[in-house]
Design an enzyme around this catalytic site. Sequence first.
Site, PDB file in Angstrom:
ATOM      1  N   GLN A   1       0.823  -1.215   0.000  1.00 12.68           N
ATOM      2  CA  GLN A   1       0.000   0.000   0.000  1.00 12.68           C
ATOM      3  C   GLN A   1       0.858   1.266   0.000  1.00 12.68           C
ATOM      4  O   GLN A   1       0.604   2.188  -0.765  1.00 12.68           O
ATOM      5  CB  GLN A   1      -0.922   0.001   1.237  1.00 12.68           C
TER       6      GLN A   1
ATOM      7  N   ASP B   1      10.301  -6.614  -3.978  1.00 14.62           N
ATOM      8  CA  ASP B   1       9.283  -7.310  -3.185  1.00 14.62           C
ATOM      9  C   ASP B   1       9.590  -8.801  -3.200  1.00 14.62           C
ATOM     10  O   ASP B   1      10.509  -9.219  -3.906  1.00 14.62           O
ATOM     11  CB  ASP B   1       7.878  -7.001  -3.731  1.00 14.62           C
TER      12      ASP B   1
ATOM     13  N   ASP C   1      13.763 -11.314  -0.494  1.00 12.43           N
ATOM     14  CA  ASP C   1      13.190 -11.745   0.773  1.00 12.43           C
ATOM     15  C   ASP C   1      14.057 -11.111   1.850  1.00 12.43           C
ATOM     16  O   ASP C   1      15.222 -11.477   2.020  1.00 12.43           O
ATOM     17  CB  ASP C   1      13.229 -13.273   0.867  1.00 12.43           C
TER      18      ASP C   1
ATOM     19  N   TYR D   1       1.727  -7.311  15.969  1.00 11.23           N
ATOM     20  CA  TYR D   1       2.228  -6.213  15.140  1.00 11.23           C
ATOM     21  C   TYR D   1       2.727  -5.060  16.016  1.00 11.23           C
ATOM     22  O   TYR D   1       3.833  -4.546  15.831  1.00 11.23           O
ATOM     23  CB  TYR D   1       1.079  -5.757  14.239  1.00 11.23           C
TER      24      TYR D   1
ATOM     25  N   LYS E   1       6.479  -3.597  16.480  1.00  7.47           N
ATOM     26  CA  LYS E   1       6.791  -2.195  16.168  1.00  7.47           C
ATOM     27  C   LYS E   1       7.412  -1.505  17.385  1.00  7.47           C
ATOM     28  O   LYS E   1       8.340  -0.701  17.244  1.00  7.47           O
ATOM     29  CB  LYS E   1       5.535  -1.445  15.699  1.00  7.47           C
TER      30      LYS E   1
HETATM   31  N1  SER Z   1      -2.902   0.535   9.252  1.00  5.61           N
HETATM   32  C1  SER Z   1      -2.174  -0.317  10.154  1.00  5.61           C
HETATM   33  C2  SER Z   1      -2.969  -1.494  10.543  1.00  5.61           C
HETATM   34  O1  SER Z   1      -4.159  -1.412  10.561  1.00  5.61           O
HETATM   35  C3  SER Z   1      -1.788   0.458  11.383  1.00  5.61           C
HETATM   36  O2  SER Z   1      -0.431   0.680  11.343  1.00  5.61           O
HETATM   37  O3  SER Z   1      -2.414  -2.511  10.838  1.00  5.61           O
END
Ligand code: SER
Length: 316
Positions: A15, A37, A53, A143, A147
């Site tokens: 995106q 990619d 990769d 996630y 991060k």
């Molecule tokens: N747009 C992302 C997500 O929804 C947020 O960093 O995972």
Amino acid sequence: MPTKDKILVIGSSGQIGTELVQNLREIYGIDGVIASDVKVTEQAKDGPFEVIDVMNASALLEIVKRHQVTEIYLLAALLSATAEKMPKFGWDLNMQGLFNVLDLAKEKIIKKVYWPSSIAVFGPNTPKVDTPQYTIMEPSTVYGISKQAGERWCEYYFNKYNVDVRSLRYPGLIGWKSAPGGGTTDYAVHIFHEALKTGKYECFLSENTTLPMMHMEDAINATIGIMQADASKVKIRSSYNLGGFSFSPKEIAAEIQKHIPNFSISYNPDSRQQIADSWPQSINDEYARKDWGWNPKYDLKSLTINMLENLKKNYQ
Ligand code: SER
């Protein structure tokens, strides 16, 4: 080391990457930017492209040396919803990829690194409104955990090894040039496509779930802005809060109805609701504004007009 900037974007067909590569090529020229990619995509037709990769450090090193890369934008990652489905792989990809790139900078093979963080670094105990740069974090998603750990490592590499790494905590990103992939904020892109295509949308978040959001154009400007800023201005080397505006599904639906009066929305929250409920509703980004001049252009009204105008060509 070459004097001219040569940029490698890893995860370039996602995106953010899709738009970022186009913008970087306007600045650095087609050959100044290598897209990459895990598999060949349509993007390979537009300029230099490599299959990478990011977990494979030696293959990455070979490509970086061959192209004499000076800067890497590392966008390859599993986003919030997808990482919940494969927690171990999400952690491995998000962390190992970062280490492989940071180590190239530590070894002085490349000069600069961009790595995105996210509002997902915050958690249920974080103040939800006008969330400050420095606050309780305690993320509850794979996630978000990756991060937050990544932010700590970026700052560590800057302090210990003088690695020039720069990072932004993106909110949900909304653009018409590319599709989102696996995030909790994806609904805010899907809603525009469905409004134009079918006139209705079933939202996977509940009507009053307010989240921080941003137009992709602003996010790209911020990304290139922080990368081009003088190093002395980039005072935060973990990651900067970045705010745009905030809305709920109900509010964006109402804004779309101003242009498509018959548009209707229904709600069927799924597992992503819990993720959204753990995130802030709005972000305080005073440090980004003060340190290197961040200033977004879009609000909900102008974003809605821009999205509908650009996407309607696809559905005529
Ligand atoms: N747009 C992302 C997500 O929804 C947020 O960093 O995972």
